[in-house]
Scaffold this motif. Structure first.
Motif, PDB file in Angstrom:
ATOM      1  N   TYR A  10     -29.394 -65.102  54.133  1.00  0.00           N
ATOM      2  CA  TYR A  10     -28.196 -64.289  54.362  1.00  0.00           C
ATOM      3  C   TYR A  10     -28.343 -63.558  55.682  1.00  0.00           C
ATOM      4  O   TYR A  10     -29.380 -63.657  56.348  1.00  0.00           O
ATOM      5  CB  TYR A  10     -27.962 -63.301  53.213  1.00  0.00           C
ATOM      6  CG  TYR A  10     -28.971 -62.177  53.135  1.00  0.00           C
ATOM      7  CD1 TYR A  10     -28.713 -60.938  53.707  1.00  0.00           C
ATOM      8  CD2 TYR A  10     -30.186 -62.342  52.474  1.00  0.00           C
ATOM      9  CE1 TYR A  10     -29.635 -59.907  53.632  1.00  0.00           C
ATOM     10  CE2 TYR A  10     -31.105 -61.320  52.383  1.00  0.00           C
ATOM     11  CZ  TYR A  10     -30.826 -60.101  52.969  1.00  0.00           C
ATOM     12  OH  TYR A  10     -31.737 -59.083  52.904  1.00  0.00           O
ATOM     13  N   CYS A  11     -27.316 -62.834  56.088  1.00  0.00           N
ATOM     14  CA  CYS A  11     -27.415 -62.030  57.304  1.00  0.00           C
ATOM     15  C   CYS A  11     -27.078 -60.578  56.981  1.00  0.00           C
ATOM     16  O   CYS A  11     -26.512 -60.282  55.931  1.00  0.00           O
ATOM     17  CB  CYS A  11     -26.538 -62.589  58.420  1.00  0.00           C
ATOM     18  SG  CYS A  11     -24.813 -62.702  58.019  1.00  0.00           S
ATOM     19  N   ARG A  12     -27.455 -59.702  57.875  1.00  0.00           N
ATOM     20  CA  ARG A  12     -27.278 -58.266  57.647  1.00  0.00           C
ATOM     21  C   ARG A  12     -25.807 -57.900  57.468  1.00  0.00           C
ATOM     22  O   ARG A  12     -25.453 -57.097  56.619  1.00  0.00           O
ATOM     23  CB  ARG A  12     -27.880 -57.488  58.832  1.00  0.00           C
ATOM     24  CG  ARG A  12     -27.721 -55.992  58.789  1.00  0.00           C
ATOM     25  CD  ARG A  12     -28.442 -55.302  57.659  1.00  0.00           C
ATOM     26  NE  ARG A  12     -29.676 -55.962  57.324  1.00  0.00           N
ATOM     27  CZ  ARG A  12     -30.150 -56.143  56.073  1.00  0.00           C
ATOM     28  NH1 ARG A  12     -29.503 -55.667  55.042  1.00  0.00           N
ATOM     29  NH2 ARG A  12     -31.272 -56.774  55.847  1.00  0.00           N
ATOM     30  N   ALA A  13     -24.934 -58.493  58.297  1.00  0.00           N
ATOM     31  CA  ALA A  13     -23.517 -58.134  58.203  1.00  0.00           C
ATOM     32  C   ALA A  13     -22.649 -59.299  58.647  1.00  0.00           C
ATOM     33  O   ALA A  13     -23.060 -60.130  59.461  1.00  0.00           O
ATOM     34  CB  ALA A  13     -23.227 -56.908  59.059  1.00  0.00           C
ATOM     35  N   VAL A  14     -21.429 -59.318  58.099  1.00  0.00           N
ATOM     36  CA  VAL A  14     -20.444 -60.343  58.423  1.00  0.00           C
ATOM     37  C   VAL A  14     -19.127 -59.645  58.739  1.00  0.00           C
ATOM     38  O   VAL A  14     -18.729 -58.709  58.022  1.00  0.00           O
ATOM     39  CB  VAL A  14     -20.237 -61.318  57.242  1.00  0.00           C
ATOM     40  CG1 VAL A  14     -19.131 -62.314  57.540  1.00  0.00           C
ATOM     41  CG2 VAL A  14     -21.533 -62.033  56.897  1.00  0.00           C
ATOM     42  N   LYS A  15     -18.467 -60.126  59.798  1.00  0.00           N
ATOM     43  CA  LYS A  15     -17.145 -59.604  60.147  1.00  0.00           C
ATOM     44  C   LYS A  15     -16.138 -60.750  60.112  1.00  0.00           C
ATOM     45  O   LYS A  15     -16.372 -61.811  60.685  1.00  0.00           O
ATOM     46  CB  LYS A  15     -17.155 -58.976  61.536  1.00  0.00           C
ATOM     47  CG  LYS A  15     -15.790 -58.429  61.946  1.00  0.00           C
ATOM     48  CD  LYS A  15     -15.847 -57.810  63.335  1.00  0.00           C
ATOM     49  CE  LYS A  15     -14.483 -57.220  63.688  1.00  0.00           C
ATOM     50  NZ  LYS A  15     -14.455 -56.756  65.085  1.00  0.00           N
ATOM     51  N   ARG A  16     -15.048 -60.508  59.431  1.00  0.00           N
ATOM     52  CA  ARG A  16     -13.932 -61.448  59.431  1.00  0.00           C
ATOM     53  C   ARG A  16     -12.672 -60.627  59.610  1.00  0.00           C
ATOM     54  O   ARG A  16     -12.395 -59.738  58.796  1.00  0.00           O
ATOM     55  CB  ARG A  16     -13.863 -62.247  58.146  1.00  0.00           C
ATOM     56  CG  ARG A  16     -12.735 -63.268  58.205  1.00  0.00           C
ATOM     57  CD  ARG A  16     -12.799 -64.229  57.055  1.00  0.00           C
ATOM     58  NE  ARG A  16     -11.774 -65.218  57.281  1.00  0.00           N
ATOM     59  CZ  ARG A  16     -11.931 -66.512  57.103  1.00  0.00           C
ATOM     60  NH1 ARG A  16     -13.071 -66.972  56.670  1.00  0.00           N
ATOM     61  NH2 ARG A  16     -10.944 -67.334  57.325  1.00  0.00           N
ATOM     62  N   GLY A  17     -11.924 -60.924  60.668  1.00  0.00           N
ATOM     63  CA  GLY A  17     -10.796 -60.069  61.012  1.00  0.00           C
ATOM     64  C   GLY A  17     -11.333 -58.677  61.286  1.00  0.00           C
ATOM     65  O   GLY A  17     -12.376 -58.521  61.915  1.00  0.00           O
ATOM     66  N   PRO A  18     -10.684 -57.652  60.779  1.00  0.00           N
ATOM     67  CA  PRO A  18     -11.187 -56.301  61.010  1.00  0.00           C
ATOM     68  C   PRO A  18     -12.230 -55.852  59.978  1.00  0.00           C
ATOM     69  O   PRO A  18     -12.770 -54.763  60.083  1.00  0.00           O
ATOM     70  CB  PRO A  18      -9.920 -55.439  60.877  1.00  0.00           C
ATOM     71  CG  PRO A  18      -9.101 -56.177  59.871  1.00  0.00           C
ATOM     72  CD  PRO A  18      -9.359 -57.656  60.157  1.00  0.00           C
TER      73      PRO A  18
ATOM     74  N   ASN B 295      -8.725 -65.878  61.972  1.00  0.00           N
ATOM     75  CA  ASN B 295      -9.810 -64.936  61.726  1.00  0.00           C
ATOM     76  C   ASN B 295     -11.144 -65.644  61.881  1.00  0.00           C
ATOM     77  O   ASN B 295     -11.550 -66.398  61.002  1.00  0.00           O
ATOM     78  CB  ASN B 295      -9.711 -64.342  60.316  1.00  0.00           C
ATOM     79  CG  ASN B 295      -8.607 -63.335  60.186  1.00  0.00           C
ATOM     80  OD1 ASN B 295      -8.258 -62.688  61.157  1.00  0.00           O
ATOM     81  ND2 ASN B 295      -8.052 -63.210  59.007  1.00  0.00           N
ATOM     82  N   THR B 296     -11.804 -65.401  62.991  1.00  0.00           N
ATOM     83  CA  THR B 296     -13.125 -65.989  63.162  1.00  0.00           C
ATOM     84  C   THR B 296     -14.144 -65.131  62.427  1.00  0.00           C
ATOM     85  O   THR B 296     -13.933 -63.950  62.186  1.00  0.00           O
ATOM     86  CB  THR B 296     -13.506 -66.073  64.656  1.00  0.00           C
ATOM     87  OG1 THR B 296     -13.499 -64.756  65.203  1.00  0.00           O
ATOM     88  CG2 THR B 296     -12.530 -66.953  65.416  1.00  0.00           C
ATOM     89  N   VAL B 297     -15.242 -65.747  62.091  1.00  0.00           N
ATOM     90  CA  VAL B 297     -16.320 -65.048  61.405  1.00  0.00           C
ATOM     91  C   VAL B 297     -17.422 -64.767  62.410  1.00  0.00           C
ATOM     92  O   VAL B 297     -17.846 -65.651  63.149  1.00  0.00           O
ATOM     93  CB  VAL B 297     -16.864 -65.889  60.224  1.00  0.00           C
ATOM     94  CG1 VAL B 297     -18.063 -65.217  59.599  1.00  0.00           C
ATOM     95  CG2 VAL B 297     -15.778 -66.120  59.196  1.00  0.00           C
ATOM     96  N   GLN B 298     -17.870 -63.513  62.435  1.00  0.00           N
ATOM     97  CA  GLN B 298     -19.014 -63.123  63.261  1.00  0.00           C
ATOM     98  C   GLN B 298     -20.114 -62.661  62.319  1.00  0.00           C
ATOM     99  O   GLN B 298     -19.840 -62.052  61.283  1.00  0.00           O
ATOM    100  CB  GLN B 298     -18.657 -61.964  64.192  1.00  0.00           C
ATOM    101  CG  GLN B 298     -17.635 -62.281  65.250  1.00  0.00           C
ATOM    102  CD  GLN B 298     -17.285 -61.003  66.010  1.00  0.00           C
ATOM    103  OE1 GLN B 298     -16.413 -60.268  65.598  1.00  0.00           O
ATOM    104  NE2 GLN B 298     -18.002 -60.757  67.091  1.00  0.00           N
ATOM    105  N   ARG B 299     -21.340 -62.950  62.717  1.00  0.00           N
ATOM    106  CA  ARG B 299     -22.482 -62.533  61.911  1.00  0.00           C
ATOM    107  C   ARG B 299     -23.463 -61.723  62.756  1.00  0.00           C
ATOM    108  O   ARG B 299     -23.661 -62.018  63.924  1.00  0.00           O
ATOM    109  CB  ARG B 299     -23.185 -63.756  61.334  1.00  0.00           C
ATOM    110  CG  ARG B 299     -22.377 -64.416  60.241  1.00  0.00           C
ATOM    111  CD  ARG B 299     -23.076 -65.640  59.662  1.00  0.00           C
ATOM    112  NE  ARG B 299     -22.394 -66.115  58.473  1.00  0.00           N
ATOM    113  CZ  ARG B 299     -21.229 -66.766  58.480  1.00  0.00           C
ATOM    114  NH1 ARG B 299     -20.623 -67.026  59.611  1.00  0.00           N
ATOM    115  NH2 ARG B 299     -20.672 -67.158  57.341  1.00  0.00           N
ATOM    116  N   TYR B 300     -24.062 -60.750  62.109  1.00  0.00           N
ATOM    117  CA  TYR B 300     -25.107 -59.945  62.735  1.00  0.00           C
ATOM    118  C   TYR B 300     -26.374 -60.154  61.926  1.00  0.00           C
ATOM    119  O   TYR B 300     -26.390 -59.939  60.712  1.00  0.00           O
ATOM    120  CB  TYR B 300     -24.706 -58.464  62.743  1.00  0.00           C
ATOM    121  CG  TYR B 300     -25.816 -57.545  63.179  1.00  0.00           C
ATOM    122  CD1 TYR B 300     -26.245 -57.511  64.501  1.00  0.00           C
ATOM    123  CD2 TYR B 300     -26.446 -56.708  62.266  1.00  0.00           C
ATOM    124  CE1 TYR B 300     -27.268 -56.668  64.895  1.00  0.00           C
ATOM    125  CE2 TYR B 300     -27.464 -55.854  62.649  1.00  0.00           C
ATOM    126  CZ  TYR B 300     -27.874 -55.840  63.965  1.00  0.00           C
ATOM    127  OH  TYR B 300     -28.889 -55.009  64.360  1.00  0.00           O
TER     128      TYR B 300
END
Length: 130
Positions: free
Chosen positions: A19-27, A2-7
């Motif tokens: 901090y960042c607006r949003a974080v995605k890990r897996g779904p 599960n990679t982490v993506q940030r927006y």
């Protein structure tokens, strides 16, 4: 894996507080508390309207979810923090207009205080990208 993506956005508080607006890990997509900030000026917009602030926040949330590969329909939960009790109806109306077809689980907490006295509402959301 599960990679982490940030927006990230240009919202002044993201950089100031780290901090960042949003974080995605897996779904899973987690959108930070979102307010009605004009990223050009760093000022709160619509200081007298919780409804307009909530509309802007919901639209920013949808943008964040979409930026991380989700869609509006993937939003499963929202938490709304509202300063004034009298604004609850207007924030609820904005929720219905922007996410009524999605029908996420929702919580609204009244009596919140924010980093700016012009903020009337802050909204965070969770999504599960399908």
């Amino acid at each position: 894996m599960n990679t982490v993506q940030r927006y990230r956005t240009l919202n002044i508080y993201e950089n100031k507080f780290g901090y960042c607006r949003a974080v995605k890990r897996g779904p899973f997509i987690f959108v930070s508390g979102t307010t009605a900030i004009d990223i050009e000026t760093g000022k709160v917009v619509h200081p007298m309207s919780a409804y307009d602030q909530a509309l802007k926040a919901f639209r920013e949330i949808i943008t964040a979810v979409e930026a991380l590969g989700g869609k509006k329909g993937d939003i499963v939960r929202v938490q709304m923090f509202v300063t004034y009790d009298d604004d609850s109806e207007e924030v609820g109306r904005a929720l219905k207009e922007e996410l009524g077809d999605v029908e996420p689980a929702a919580t609204m907490i009244l009596g919140a205080k924010f980093v700016s006295p012009d903020m009337r509402v802050e909204i965070q959301a969770d999504a599960i990208a399908s």
